[in-house]
Design a protein around this motif. Structure first.
Motif: not given
Length: 914
Positions: A409-414, A416-420
C-alpha cells in the motif's frame, strides 16, 4: 554455417527403409505445403463469420478464462468443451502431438545402427502424446462437426503456440477457415477486445512454416546426432544409456564444460598484498598498495593492479615506505543506481536463483501457478521487459488495487500521488515481443510458499520500475608514501533509498568510521596523514568461478554477442540467444536428467567427454551457438517468405548427414594420438598419453591379451573427471593437492587426494570433507505453529516450519541435540519431487490422513506426475497414491511415472519422506 554444396545422392544399394531415394524430396516440402497452404482464405479476402466457430486454446485454464470473459457458454461433456449459441471452445494440453519416432516410421530403426543413418523421413508425421489420445479425439470430433464453420487459434501468441494449433489441424485433416486470436494479456477486457479483432489465419502462414521447420530441424539434428554418438560412445555393457545431442542442448553444455576445464586446469600461484596503515584526523584507516601504471589491456585474468607475485618485491615496498611522510587525496561523489526493468522470464529466473537459490525450473513452475491457477501474474513465458504504450490505464488500475493492501500500500500510494517515472522506458511498443513483461494482474489472493515469494518479488519489481534512482555515496582515497600508492574504498553509503525503498532499504545514518579528509569537502588533495607499519598478506590465485544457474541463463540469453559473424550474431540476438525464455528451464533440467551435469551444474565426466569428442571429430558446430544463429537466420527468412521451407529443410538434412559422417568415420586412435605426453609411467617409464576413456602408456593399451603394463588412470574416477593437469601433477609429484568433486554413493560431494603407491592409484578421502547437500531445500520460515503433533510426542507439542520441512517441536529438539534423521517425532517435507508443499497441504494431511491430488510433481527423469500423499505407519511415513487410470495404454505410462517417482521419494519410517 551450413554446407552450400549440392546434396550427395546415396547409391541405390544403401537406401534406408522409410527414406526417399534422395534428399531432393525435401525441396518440394509436400508436408509443409499442406501445413501452411490449408485452412486460410486467399490473401486479401476476409474469412466469413458464418456458422459456429471452434476456439482451440493451448491450456484448459485459458479455455476457462475465455468462456468466462465472453459469457454465454455451458460446460459440455464433463468439462471436455464449452458451447454457446455462436461458439464452441475446447483446449489442448500443450503439445498433444509429437513427431513419429524412427521405429514408428519403420521397425528396422528399433535397432540403433550406423548403417541406417541418417534417418530422413519422407514426411514428418505426428502421433498423439501418451495419455492425450482422448483429448485429441474430443478436438477432432468438434472440428468435424457440420455446424462448425471456422476455427479460432487461441493458442499462445508465439511460434510454439502456432505450431501446437497447426499440428492438430494438419493431423485431423480438416480444411475449414482459420482465425487467429493474438492476446498479450488474460484480462477480461483483453480477451473481449481480442475477439473483436480476430486476424485472418493467412497472416500467420510464415510463422506457421517457420514453427514447423524449427521442429523438424531439431528432430533431424537431435535424432541423428544422438543415435550416431550413442552407437560410437556407449560401452558394450551399458544398456539404456543415450548420448543425447541437440541444437540448443549441446552448445549449452559446451558453455559449462569450457568453464569446468578452466577450473580443473588452474594452477594456483602465490601472490602478496601490501596493506598500509594510516591515520587522519585521529581516525585510523587501511589502504591497499596498487600499481597506478598497471596495463589492464594486456594483463592475464590473474594479474591485478594490487597483486605482487614476488615476495621480495612486496617486502621491499614495506621497507621503502617505513617512516616516510604520507599525502592523501580523496573524492566523494554520488553514485546513482537506476531503477530495474520489469521482469521477463529469464531475468526473473536469474533473480530468483540469486536471492532464493531456486533453479530455473522451480521459478518457472511457481510463475505458471501464479498465472494459471491464482491469476495474480501475467503470462510468464515472455522475453519482453516492457509494456505496451496503451497499458498505462491498466497500470494505474493495478496500483490502485495494491494501494489497499498492507504490504504494498505505501509504495503504490506514493506512485499514485507523485506520478510514475521512467514511463518512456517502461511503455515501449517496439520492445514488446509475443508477450509483454511479467507484472501483477491486480488480483489479490492469499498465497503460500514459493508462489507468495515469487509474487512478492514481481510485484515489488513492478512498483520499483516507476521509482527514482537510489543514490549512494562512493569514496575513493589515494594515499602516497615513498613513491608507492595505496587505495582505500570503504563500503558505499546509501543516501537516498529511491526505488530500493520498495525492497525495504532505508538511507544509512552515516558512516563515521571514514570521515572526510577535510570536513565538509567532497574533494581533497595533498593532505598530510600519518603512516604506520604496513603488513603483508599472502594469497593464492583462484580458478574462475563455476557457472551458477543465474550465470548460465545470462550466457544463454546473450550467446549471440560472442559470435564474430555480425549477421549470425544479430539473428541469435533477435531469437534471444540459446533457447527461448520458455524453454531454457527445460534445457537445463534435461542436462541434469541426462547426467551431463549434476544438480549444481557441474559437468560430469560424461558431459565433458561428449564435448571433447565432438571437438576432436570436427563436429564443433554442434557445440557452438553459431548453429542456432544460422538456423534462426534461415527461420526468419522462412517466416518472411524469403526462403522456402523446402530449401531450409534441405540445408538441415545436409547438415544432419555431415554430423553422422563425422561421427561414423572417426577412429579413436587418430583423435587421441601419442602427442603431448603427461609424464613417465610409474611402472615402465614410457610416456603416458591421453586416451578416450583413460590415461595410459603405450604398453598399457595393447590388445588381445598382450598388455605389458597395467598402469592406467580412468577419466571418470568416483564421479569426478580426472583432467590432464591432475595427471601431470600426479606423475611428477606422486600426489595431487586436494581435489573436489568426488561423489559418494548418495551423490554427495567430497574432497580427496590421489596418490601413486607402488604404481597403483590410491584415493585418500579428506577428513570431514563431505559437504552439506546443496539440493536440500532451505526455505524461509514462518514461526507460527501450524497444528498439534499427530504423534502427541509431548504435551502441547506443535508442528512448525523448519528451513527444510514441517516437523514437530520434539523432532526439532532431537535434531538440535545431534540425533538428526534418527530423532523421534513427526515430519513432513516442504519440497518433494521438486514440488512445493504448502501449509494447507499439511493441514489437510493432518485432518484427513491424505492430501488432495497434487499436480506438478517431477520424477527423477524429469517427468511430471500427479498424486496424493497418504499416511502410513501411524504418522511416521506416507506413500504416493495415483489417480485412477482410464485406459490401459494410459495406465502403462502413468504407472511408469509413478514407479519412478516412488523410487525417487520412498517414505522413510522415521522421517515421513525420502
Amino acid at each position: 554455417m551450413f554446407p552450400r554444396a549440392s546434396l550427395v545422392r546415396r547409391p541405390e544399394a544403401v537406401q534406408r527403409p522409410g527414406m526417399t531415394k534422395s534428399l531432393e524430396y525435401l525441396l518440394t516440402a509436400g508436408c509443409l505445403k499442406d501445413f501452411v497452404g490449408r485452412n486460410s482464405q486467399p490473401e486479401g479476402q476476409s474469412v466469413p463469420m458464418q456458422g459456429k466457430g471452434l476456439i482451440i486454446t493451448e491450456k484448459p485454464s485459458v479455455a476457462k478464462d475465455i468462456v468466462q470473459a465472453l459469457g454465454g457458454f455451458e460446460e459440455k461433456g464433463k468439462g471436455d468443451y464449452y458451447e454457446s449459441e455462436t461458439m464452441v471452445c475446447t483446449y489442448a494440453v500443450g503439445h498433444i502431438l509429437t513427431l513419429l519416432e524412427p521405429e514408428d516410421i519403420n521397425p528396422i530403426y528399433k535397432r540403433w545402427r550406423l548403417a541406417d543413418l541418417p534417418i530422413i523421413p519422407e514426411d514428418f508425421k505426428t502421433k498423439p502424446v501418451p495419455n492425450q489420445k482422448t483429448r485429441l479425439g474430443v478436438i477432432k470430433k468438434l472440428m468435424e462437426r457440420n455446424d462448425v464453420a471456422y476455427l479460432v487459434n487461441a493458442c499462445d501468441a508465439a511460434r510454439e503456440g502456432e505450431l501446437i494449433f497447426r499440428e492438430i489441424v494438419k493431423h485431423v485433416g480438416v480444411t475449414k477457415p482459420i482465425h487467429r486470436l493474438w492476446l498479450q494479456s488474460m484480462t477480461k477486457k483483453a480477451i473481449q477486445d481480442g475477439f473483436k479483432s480476430l486476424q485472418d489465419g493467412m497472416k500467420y502462414i510464415g510463422l506457421a512454416a517457420a514453427a514447423e521447420c524449427r521442429a523438424h530441424a531439431d528432430w533431424l539434428i537431435g535424432m541423428n546426432a544422438t543415435r550416431a554418438l550413442t552407437v560410437r560412445l556407449k560401452a558394450k555393457n551399458q544398456r539404456g544409456v543415450s548420448w543425447s545431442a541437440g541444437r540448443v542442448q549441446t552448445p549449452t553444455l559446451s558453455l559449462l564444460v569450457e568453464r569446468e576445464l578452466e577450473v580443473l586446469e588452474h594452477n594456483p600461484q602465490a601472490y602478496w598484498k601490501v596493506i598500509g596503515n594510516f591515520e587522519a584526523n585521529g581516525q585510523v584507516y587501511d589502504g591497499t598498495w596498487y600499481d597506478p601504471n598497471f596495463d589492464r589491456k594486456n594483463a592475464t585474468r590473474e594479474q591485478k593492479e594490487d597483486r605482487i607475485f614476488e615476495k621480495a618485491k612486496a617486502e621491499a615496498v614495506i621497507q621503502t615506505i617505513a617512516g616516510k611522510p604520507a599525502l592523501a587525496s580523496e573524492t566523494r561523489k554520488p553514485s546513482p543506481r537506476n531503477p530495474p526493468m520489469l521482469f521477463d522470464l529469464t531475468s526473473l529466473q536469474r533473480t530468483a536463483n540469486t536471492r532464493f537459490g531456486w533453479s530455473a525450473n522451480r521459478t518457472l513452475r511457481a510463475a505458471q501457478r501464479c498465472y494459471e491457477t491464482h491469476k495474480v501474474l501475467t503470462y510468464p513465458r515472455t522475453s519482453s521487459k516492457v509494456l505496451p504504450e496503451d497499458y498505462k490505464p491498466e497500470v494505474s488500475r493495478i496500483l490502485d488495487i495494491l494501494s489497499g493492501t498492507g504490504d504494498y500500500g505505501p509504495h503504490a500510494k506514493h506512485l499514485l500521488d507523485k506520478g510514475l517515472l521512467n514511463q518512456d522506458k517502461v511503455f515501449n511498443n517496439e520492445g514488446v515481443t509475443d508477450h509483454f513483461a511479467i507484472i501483477p494482474t491486480g488480483e489479490v489472493r492469499a498465497l503460500e510458499g514459493d508462489d507468495q515469494k515469487l509474487f512478492d518479488l514481481v510485484t515489488r519489481q513492478f512498483m520499483a520500475s516507476f521509482y527514482p534512482p537510489s543514490v549512494y555515496e562512493e569514496v575513493e582515497r589515494i594515499t602516497e608514501v615513498g613513491g608507492n600508492y595505496f587505495r582505500s574504498k570503504p563500503p558505499r553509503v546509501l543516501k537516498e533509498a529511491g526505488w530500493e525503498a520498495v525492497f525495504g532499504k532505508v538511507p544509512d545514518k552515516g558512516d563515521k568510521s571514514f570521515a572526510a579528509l577535510i570536513p565538509g569537502k567532497d574533494k581533497a588533495e595533498g593532505v598530510s596523514v600519518k603512516s604506520s607499519e604496513a603488513t603483508l598478506e599472502e594469497h593464492e590465485t583462484k580458478p574462475p568461478a563455476r557457472i551458477s544457474e543465474a550465470g548460465l541463463l545470462s550466457l544463454m540469453e546473450n550467446a549471440g554477442r560472442h559470435i564474430e559473424n555480425e549477421e549470425l550474431s544479430q539473428a541469435l540476438r533477435g531469437a534471444d540467444g540459446l533457447g527461448t525464455a520458455a524453454t531454457r528451464a527445460d534445457i537445463i533440467e534435461n542436462l541434469k536428467n541426462r547426467e551431463y551435469v549434476d544438480e549444481n551444474l557441474r559437468p560430469t565426466p560424461k558431459g565433458i567427454r561428449l564435448i571433447d569428442i565432438l571437438h576432436r571429430i570436427n563436429a564443433s558446430r554442434l557445440t557452438s551457438a553459431e548453429l542456432t544463429g544460422q538456423l534462426e537466420l534461415f527461420l526468419n527468412e522462412v517466416e518472411e517468405g524469403k526462403r522456402s521451407p523446402g530449401d531450409f529443410m534441405r540445408e538441415i538434412a545436409t547438415y544432419a548427414k555431415d554430423v553422422v559422417d563425422s561421427t561414423r568415420d572417426f577412429d579413436f586412435e587418430q583423435i587421441y594420438p601419442d602427442e603431448n605426453p603427461l609424464g613417465p609411467c610409474p611402472n615402465c617409464g614410457r610416456p603416458v598419453f591421453e586416451r578416450a576413456w583413460f590415461y595410459g602408456c603405450s604398453e598399457s593399451t595393447k590388445r588381445a591379451g598382450k598388455k605389458a603394463c597395467d598402469f592406467l588412470i580412468w577419466k571418470d574416477f568416483n564421479g569426478r573427471y580426472i583432467n590432464r593437469n591432475a595427471v601431470r601433477i600426479l606423475l611428477e609429484k606422486k600426489v595431487t593437492p586436494e581435489l573436489d568433486g568426488f561423489k559418494n554413493a548418495n551423490g554427495k560431494d567430497y574432497r580427496a587426494v590421489l596418490e601413486l603407491q607402488g604404481g597403483k592409484l590410491v584415493r585418500r578421502v579428506v577428513e570431514n570433507s563431505t559437504e552439506v547437500d546443496p539440493n536440500q531445500p532451505q526455505l524461509d520460515v514462518n514461526l507460527e505453529p501450524i497444528a498439534p503433533c499427530p504423534l502427541k510426542c509431548a504435551p502441547d507439542c506443535m508442528v512448525i516450519e523448519t528451513p527444510a520441512d514441517y516437523a514437530c517441536q520434539t523432532k526439532v529438539k532431537g535434531r538440535d541435540a545431534g540425533e538428526k534423521r534418527g530423532a523421534p517425532g513427526f515430519a513432513f517435507p516442504r519440497v518433494l519431487c521438486k514440488r512445493n508443499l504448502t501449509r494447507e497441504d499439511l493441514v489437510t494431511f493432518l485432518q484427513t490422513k491424505e492430501t488432495p491430488i497434487i499436480s506438478d510433481f517431477v520424477s527423477k527423469k524429469g517427468r511430471k506426475f500427479s498424486a496424493k500423499l497418504v499416511m502410513e505407519n501411524d504418522w511416521t511415513g506416507f506413500r504416493f497414491e495415483f489417480p485412477p487410470r482410464v485406459k490401459k495404454s494410459a495406465a502403462k505410462d502413468d504407472e511408469g511415472a509413478g514407479t519412478e517417482a516412488a523410487a525417487t521419494a520412498s517414505p522413510a519410517p522415521a522421517e515421513g519422506n525420502g
